[in-house]
Design a protein around this motif. Structure first.
Motif, PDB file in Angstrom:
ATOM      1  N   ILE A 115       0.838  -1.203   0.000  1.00 49.68           N
ATOM      2  CA  ILE A 115       0.000   0.000   0.000  1.00 49.68           C
ATOM      3  C   ILE A 115       0.874   1.254   0.000  1.00 49.68           C
ATOM      4  O   ILE A 115       0.656   2.196  -0.771  1.00 49.68           O
ATOM      5  CB  ILE A 115      -0.929   0.013   1.225  1.00 49.68           C
ATOM      6  CG1 ILE A 115      -1.922  -1.150   1.157  1.00 49.68           C
ATOM      7  CG2 ILE A 115      -1.666   1.346   1.345  1.00 49.68           C
ATOM      8  CD1 ILE A 115      -2.733  -1.344   2.419  1.00 49.68           C
ATOM      9  N   ALA A 116       1.884   1.260   0.859  1.00 53.14           N
ATOM     10  CA  ALA A 116       2.729   2.448   1.020  1.00 53.14           C
ATOM     11  C   ALA A 116       3.537   2.764  -0.226  1.00 53.14           C
ATOM     12  O   ALA A 116       3.808   3.940  -0.520  1.00 53.14           O
ATOM     13  CB  ALA A 116       3.662   2.263   2.216  1.00 53.14           C
ATOM     14  N   ASN A 117       3.935   1.732  -0.964  1.00 54.81           N
ATOM     15  CA  ASN A 117       4.831   1.926  -2.102  1.00 54.81           C
ATOM     16  C   ASN A 117       4.148   1.745  -3.452  1.00 54.81           C
ATOM     17  O   ASN A 117       4.819   1.636  -4.477  1.00 54.81           O
ATOM     18  CB  ASN A 117       6.011   0.971  -1.990  1.00 54.81           C
ATOM     19  CG  ASN A 117       6.897   1.288  -0.805  1.00 54.81           C
ATOM     20  OD1 ASN A 117       7.489   2.360  -0.731  1.00 54.81           O
ATOM     21  ND2 ASN A 117       6.977   0.369   0.158  1.00 54.81           N
ATOM     22  N   ALA A 118       2.827   1.728  -3.468  1.00 58.60           N
ATOM     23  CA  ALA A 118       2.108   1.615  -4.733  1.00 58.60           C
ATOM     24  C   ALA A 118       2.421   2.823  -5.611  1.00 58.60           C
ATOM     25  O   ALA A 118       2.731   3.911  -5.110  1.00 58.60           O
ATOM     26  CB  ALA A 118       0.605   1.520  -4.468  1.00 58.60           C
ATOM     27  N   PRO A 119       2.377   2.670  -6.936  1.00 62.68           N
ATOM     28  CA  PRO A 119       2.638   3.813  -7.827  1.00 62.68           C
ATOM     29  C   PRO A 119       1.722   4.988  -7.501  1.00 62.68           C
ATOM     30  O   PRO A 119       0.570   4.814  -7.100  1.00 62.68           O
ATOM     31  CB  PRO A 119       2.338   3.244  -9.223  1.00 62.68           C
ATOM     32  CG  PRO A 119       2.570   1.772  -9.084  1.00 62.68           C
ATOM     33  CD  PRO A 119       2.123   1.428  -7.688  1.00 62.68           C
ATOM     34  N   MET A 120       2.251   6.190  -7.690  1.00 60.39           N
ATOM     35  CA  MET A 120       1.487   7.413  -7.454  1.00 60.39           C
ATOM     36  C   MET A 120       1.550   8.257  -8.720  1.00 60.39           C
ATOM     37  O   MET A 120       2.614   8.793  -9.053  1.00 60.39           O
ATOM     38  CB  MET A 120       2.055   8.178  -6.259  1.00 60.39           C
ATOM     39  CG  MET A 120       1.344   9.495  -5.969  1.00 60.39           C
ATOM     40  SD  MET A 120       1.938  10.295  -4.447  1.00 60.39           S
ATOM     41  CE  MET A 120       0.865   9.532  -3.225  1.00 60.39           C
ATOM     42  N   PRO A 121       0.455   8.362  -9.465  1.00 64.09           N
ATOM     43  CA  PRO A 121       0.477   9.134 -10.703  1.00 64.09           C
ATOM     44  C   PRO A 121       0.899  10.577 -10.458  1.00 64.09           C
ATOM     45  O   PRO A 121       0.503  11.199  -9.475  1.00 64.09           O
ATOM     46  CB  PRO A 121      -0.975   9.051 -11.204  1.00 64.09           C
ATOM     47  CG  PRO A 121      -1.543   7.840 -10.529  1.00 64.09           C
ATOM     48  CD  PRO A 121      -0.863   7.758  -9.196  1.00 64.09           C
ATOM     49  N   LEU A 122       1.697  11.113 -11.385  1.00 63.85           N
ATOM     50  CA  LEU A 122       2.180  12.482 -11.242  1.00 63.85           C
ATOM     51  C   LEU A 122       1.209  13.498 -11.834  1.00 63.85           C
ATOM     52  O   LEU A 122       1.144  14.639 -11.384  1.00 63.85           O
ATOM     53  CB  LEU A 122       3.545  12.607 -11.925  1.00 63.85           C
ATOM     54  CG  LEU A 122       4.213  13.979 -11.941  1.00 63.85           C
ATOM     55  CD1 LEU A 122       4.532  14.436 -10.520  1.00 63.85           C
ATOM     56  CD2 LEU A 122       5.484  13.956 -12.779  1.00 63.85           C
ATOM     57  N   ILE A 123       0.440  13.092 -12.839  1.00 62.23           N
ATOM     58  CA  ILE A 123      -0.350  14.042 -13.622  1.00 62.23           C
ATOM     59  C   ILE A 123      -1.828  13.967 -13.257  1.00 62.23           C
ATOM     60  O   ILE A 123      -2.424  12.880 -13.235  1.00 62.23           O
ATOM     61  CB  ILE A 123      -0.157  13.784 -15.120  1.00 62.23           C
ATOM     62  CG1 ILE A 123       1.334  13.994 -15.489  1.00 62.23           C
ATOM     63  CG2 ILE A 123      -1.041  14.702 -15.962  1.00 62.23           C
ATOM     64  CD1 ILE A 123       1.697  13.529 -16.872  1.00 62.23           C
ATOM     65  N   ASP A 124      -2.403  15.133 -12.950  1.00 62.05           N
ATOM     66  CA  ASP A 124      -3.828  15.304 -12.651  1.00 62.05           C
ATOM     67  C   ASP A 124      -4.340  14.300 -11.631  1.00 62.05           C
ATOM     68  O   ASP A 124      -5.379  13.657 -11.830  1.00 62.05           O
ATOM     69  CB  ASP A 124      -4.657  15.212 -13.937  1.00 62.05           C
ATOM     70  CG  ASP A 124      -6.052  15.821 -13.745  1.00 62.05           C
ATOM     71  OD1 ASP A 124      -6.261  16.525 -12.736  1.00 62.05           O
ATOM     72  OD2 ASP A 124      -6.936  15.557 -14.581  1.00 62.05           O
ATOM     73  N   ALA A 125      -3.615  14.183 -10.532  1.00 58.61           N
ATOM     74  CA  ALA A 125      -4.004  13.264  -9.459  1.00 58.61           C
ATOM     75  C   ALA A 125      -3.493  13.826  -8.141  1.00 58.61           C
ATOM     76  O   ALA A 125      -2.520  14.600  -8.117  1.00 58.61           O
ATOM     77  CB  ALA A 125      -3.423  11.877  -9.701  1.00 58.61           C
ATOM     78  N   PRO A 126      -4.131  13.463  -7.013  1.00 56.52           N
ATOM     79  CA  PRO A 126      -3.614  13.908  -5.713  1.00 56.52           C
ATOM     80  C   PRO A 126      -2.179  13.412  -5.503  1.00 56.52           C
ATOM     81  O   PRO A 126      -1.847  12.272  -5.847  1.00 56.52           O
ATOM     82  CB  PRO A 126      -4.581  13.256  -4.718  1.00 56.52           C
ATOM     83  CG  PRO A 126      -5.822  12.983  -5.500  1.00 56.52           C
ATOM     84  CD  PRO A 126      -5.361  12.665  -6.884  1.00 56.52           C
TER      85      PRO A 126
END
Length: 457
Positions: A115-126
């Motif tokens: 959960i902690a290291n799941a991908p985090m989108p850079l564009i138009d996302a929190p």
């Protein structure tokens, strides 16, 4: 009787992105960008809280934190062919809940780490989120995830301190520097200093050494001048005896040097000695260039490209003092494009045959800021250490994973309070295990450290 007017919902505000955010966006959209490049900028923490997290109090504290620091509400969006920082209003759901149930000891940490290291989108996302994972009888786990586009190591310390104060009812004083204020006042040198800053870096970089025949170049492989492309990220951690570490720190103190600067000098000298170099260039991470940025949690990533002149094994203290002077001079002439990746300045250096990203030195923790915090001891508590806040106990969980680094070879210094050695993060395509071990042993020889183990992963 007149109807009561209903206030219109607050609208997002739109500002230019910072230079650092533009760099990340350019990199993420480059055709050679890989998934490990995109995922390396997630800053995560996880704490097991017993007996349970007070969700009502946590939501209230997170709401106030988001209201205070607008960087936490940024989305990066393409508007009319230009990247913009869209800052959402403070309202809205701030905590995500996940029910994991009663996991076994074997499954618990992997589930939290996923959960902690799941991908985090850079564009138009929190770009920031708080997650509460309910883990049955084990308790709740508080997980925070923030993208490096909107904070850095220093900012993470400020966020943790502010959130803790809000949770326990302590005042959070001083106005926080906003995104717009940062761009206007701190992103570029003041007009009165601009010419002096430009001249300093041009003079310092006039005779920079070309990329040495080391790493990929020595192996006949195209260098990663812009950090794009495939790497094989590896880690070496050198453990040293406590007595030799204490002696090393005492030696640094007696010479009026920080232990970190002395360690950095030994690393740079070791590379020079191992590869028979007279000099080299390297990057160093600097998180704040102005005291007025003390309340700013946004990313202020500056990586000055600096020279190092070899001094020889018997004169390492002289080399360290010269390095300290270089750091001080660089700090006095920031911000500057000579301390940023992805700028035309960096491209000109590469066109001259230099490779600013080949070697770097880094201290992952914002030590100075942590030491000044009223929660200093809590920041230094290691994994598995139980801390008590009111009726709750907190235990930091080890969710660390090996992420890709900027440089082909980077020295990572630990905290002065928990140091057991030092780490080398290196690209396995550029360097062999034998090369990294030789560099680590040379560092130990230069500093009279007694190694007790080399952990290679």
């Amino acid at each position: 009787m007149a109807e009561k007017e209903i206030a219109a919902p607050a609208k997002p505000t739109i500002y230019p992105v910072t230079i650092w955010q533009q760099y990340l966006l350019d990199e993420a959209n480059h055709p050679d960008c890989t998934d490990d490049l995109r995922d390396r900028f997630i800053l995560s923490n996880a704490f097991l809280v017993r007996p349970k997290i007070d969700l009502r109090r946590m939501r209230r504290a997170v709401d106030k934190l988001r209201e205070r620091h607008d960087s936490l509400r940024i989305r990066l969006c393409l508007i009319k062919d230009k990247w913009r920082a869209v800052i959402d209003p403070p309202q809205g759901e701030t905590i995500r809940e996940v029910d994991l149930g009663n996991l076994s000891d074997e499954d618990f940490l992997p589930a939290i780490s996923a959960i902690a290291n799941a991908p985090m989108p850079l564009i138009d996302a929190p770009l920031a989120e708080v997650i509460v994972a309910h883990c049955g009888a084990r308790g709740d786990v508080l997980i925070t995830r923030v993208h490096h586009a909107i904070t850095d190591g220093y900012g993470m310390v400020v966020l943790a301190e502010d959130l803790t104060k809000l949770l326990i009812g302590l005042p959070v004083t001083g106005k926080a520097v906003s995104h717009a204020e940062y761009i206007k006042r701190f992103q570029s040198p003041r007009p009165s200093q601009a010419l002096k800053t430009k001249t300093f870096w041009e003079d310092l970089h006039r005779d920079l050494p070309p990329e040495p025949n080391v790493g990929r170049k020595a192996k006949g492989i195209e260098p990663l001048s812009y950090a794009l492309g495939k790497v094989d990220q590896r880690q070496l951690f050198c453990r040293a005896t406590p007595d030799s570490l204490r002696s090393f720190e005492a030696t640094a103190k007696a010479a009026n040097l920080s232990a970190t600067t002395l360690l950095f000098a030994a690393y740079l000298e070791a590379i020079c000695q191992c590869y028979n170099l007279d000099r080299l260039m390297f990057m160093v991470a600097i998180s704040r260039s102005d005291p007025a940025l003390d309340t700013y949690v946004g990313d202020h990533t500056l990586d000055p490209f600096l020279p190092y002149q070899a001094v020889g094994p018997s004169r390492i203290m002289e080399g360290a003092k010269a390095l300290a002077d270089t750091f001080a001079e660089a700090m006095a002439h920031l911000p500057s494009d000579a301390a940023r990746r992805g700028t035309p300045y960096q491209r000109r250096l590469i066109e001259r045959g230099c490779n600013p990203g080949q070697f770097s030195v880094h201290q992952p923790r914002a030590i100075t800021r942590q030491d000044r915090s009223i929660f200093s001891e809590g920041f230094y508590a290691g994994v598995g250490v139980i801390q008590k806040i009111g009726p709750f106990t907190l235990e930091a969980l080890d969710i660390s994973i090996r992420r890709r680094r900027f440089a082909d070879m980077r020295l990572e210094a630990g905290s002065t309070k928990v140091r057991t050695g030092f780490g080398l993060s290196y690209d396995g395509i550029s360097y062999t295990e034998n090369e990294s071990t030789t560099i680590a042993n040379t560092i130990c020889q230069l500093l009279d450290l007694e190694p007790v183990g080399m952990d290679l992963t």
